[in-house]
Scaffold this active site. Structure first.
Site, short mmCIF file in Angstrom:
data_model
loop_
_atom_site.label_atom_id
_atom_site.label_comp_id
_atom_site.label_asym_id
_atom_site.label_seq_id
_atom_site.Cartn_x
_atom_site.Cartn_y
_atom_site.Cartn_z
N SER A 56 -5.43 -6.44 -3.30
CA SER A 56 -4.84 -5.24 -2.73
C SER A 56 -4.09 -5.59 -1.44
O SER A 56 -3.18 -6.40 -1.44
CB SER A 56 -5.91 -4.18 -2.53
N ASP A 170 -5.51 -1.49 -8.95
CA ASP A 170 -5.93 -2.19 -7.74
C ASP A 170 -6.95 -3.31 -8.01
O ASP A 170 -7.96 -3.11 -8.68
CB ASP A 170 -6.54 -1.17 -6.78
#
Length: 303
Positions: A56, A170
Site C-alpha cells: 500500500s 490493497d
C-alpha cells in the site's frame, strides 16, 4: 605503547558495524509518509539500502525511492493541502468504489516517470491482494505504477485494479508488513518501518472535507455525505464499519508478521493522532518518521 597504536590495535578487533539494509515499509495511508523520514534517517546515519518491499503506502514510497525521485515526491507533497487533495480525487461512486484512483497516479507520473520494476537500480517488490482468490500478489517485474496502483487499492474507496482474470485490492489486506517478501541477503540487516494502526477517524475526515467543498445540490461529494457519518458519535454505516474492520485486521496481521520474521531494527509508529487521509500533514509525518528512526538506530547501535 603509544596512544595511536593502541587505537589502531583496538580497531583491528572491533568489527565495523553492519550498515547494509534490506528495508520493509508497511501500509498505513498518509501515515506512510513517515517512511520518507525513516529513509532519510537511515541514509544520514550511513546505512545503505540494498532492497525494498512495501504494501500500500509502503509500496508507493518504496517504489518512488527505488527510482531515485524521493526528494521530488517530498517537494510535491509540500504543496498538498485539502483543496488540492480534493482536486486529485476522481470521485465516481462505482458499485465497488468511491474514487477511481487514477488521477493521483497520473499526477505523480509527471515527475516520477514510470519504469519496469526489474530495471530499477535496487530490487523492489510491491504487495497487492487478489480479491477473487484471497491470495497475496507479489510484483517484482512489470510497470512500477501499475504495481503501486494495485497495492494502494483500499477496499470500498479506490477502484480495484483488473489484471487479466485477477481483481486486485490493497496489499495491506494480506501482507501489510512484507518482511518475508523483500529480497534478502543474509549478511544485511532487516529493517522494518511499521505505521499500520487503527484508523477510526479517516472516513470522518474525508466526509468533512467533502461537505466543506461541496457547492452544489447534487454531486459525487454531496452523495458521499450520505455514506460517511458526520462525527465519531454517529452510528456506523457500512463504509466506516468496513474501514475499521480492515484497520484492525491489518494491525493484527502486521504484528503476526513481526513475530514470524523479526527484523534486526524495528521502527514502530502507531501514530493514533494521524489518520489515513492526513496527506496535508506530510512534513510533520516525515519529521516523526525521522525522529523515531534515529531513536531506533541509536538503540540498535548501543547494543
Amino acid at each position: 605503547m603509544e596512544a595511536h597504536s593502541i587505537h589502531k590495535l583496538f580497531n583491528i578487533f572491533t568489527p565495523t558495524p553492519n550498515k547494509d539494509v534490506d528495508l520493509v515499509l508497511s501500509s498505513g495511508g498518509a501515515r506512510g509518509l513517515a517512511h520518507i523520514g525513516a529513509i532519510l534517517a537511515l541514509e544520514e546515519r550511513g546505512y545503505c539500502i540494498h532492497s525494498v518491499a512495501g504494501a500500500s503506502m509502503g509500496a508507493l514510497i518504496g517504489g518512488i525511492y527505488a527510482t531515485g525521485h524521493l526528494e521530488d515526491f517530498r517537494e510535491w507533497m509540500r504543496t498538498i493541502d485539502r483543496r488540492k487533495i480534493l482536486s486529485l480525487t476522481d470521485f465516481s461512486l462505482g458499485i465497488n468504489h468511491i474514487v477511481k484512483g487514477d488521477r493521483i497516479i497520473e499526477t505523480i507520473k509527471q515527475f516520477v516517470p514510470d519504469t519496469n520494476i526489474e530495471t530499477l537500480p535496487i530490487p523492489f517488490r510491491a504487495i497487492a491482494t487478489d480479491y477473487n482468490s484471497g491470495r497475496e500478489v507479489i510484483f517484482s517485474h512489470g510497470s512500477l505504477f501499475q504495481a503501486i496502483r494495485a497495492s494502494i487499492s483500499i477496499p470500498t474507496f479506490f477502484r480495484p485494479v483488473e489484471m487479466g482474470h485477477r481483481l486486485l485490492i490493497d496489499g495491506g489486506i494480506t501482507n501489510p508488513l512484507p518482511l518475508n517478501r523483500v529480497k534478502r541477503n543474509k549478511k544485511h540487516l532487516l529493517v522494518a518501518v511499521n505505521v499500520s494502526g487503527h484508523d477510526y477517524e479517516g472516513q470522518v475526515q474525508l466526509r468533512r472535507m467533502a461537505k466543506k467543498h461541496d457547492n452544489s445540490n447534487f454531486s459525487p461529494r454531496s452523495l458521499l455525505n450520505h455514506f460517511l457519518p458526520q462525527d465519531t458519535s454517529s452510528s456506523d454505516n457500512y463504509v466506516t464499519l468496513i474501514s475499521r474492520t480492515i484497520s484492525i485486521m491489518i494491525n493484527r496481521n502486521a504484528r503476526m508478521a513481526l513475530q514470524m520474521t523479526p527484523p534486526d531494527i524495528l521502527i514502530d509508529l502507531p501514530m493514533a493522532r494521524y489518520n489515513t487521509f492526513d496527506f496535508e500533514k506530510s512534513e510533520r509525518l516525515i519529521r516523526l518518521g525521522y525522529k523515531k528512526t534515529i531513536e531506533a538506530i541509536e538503540k540498535y547501535e548501543a547494543k
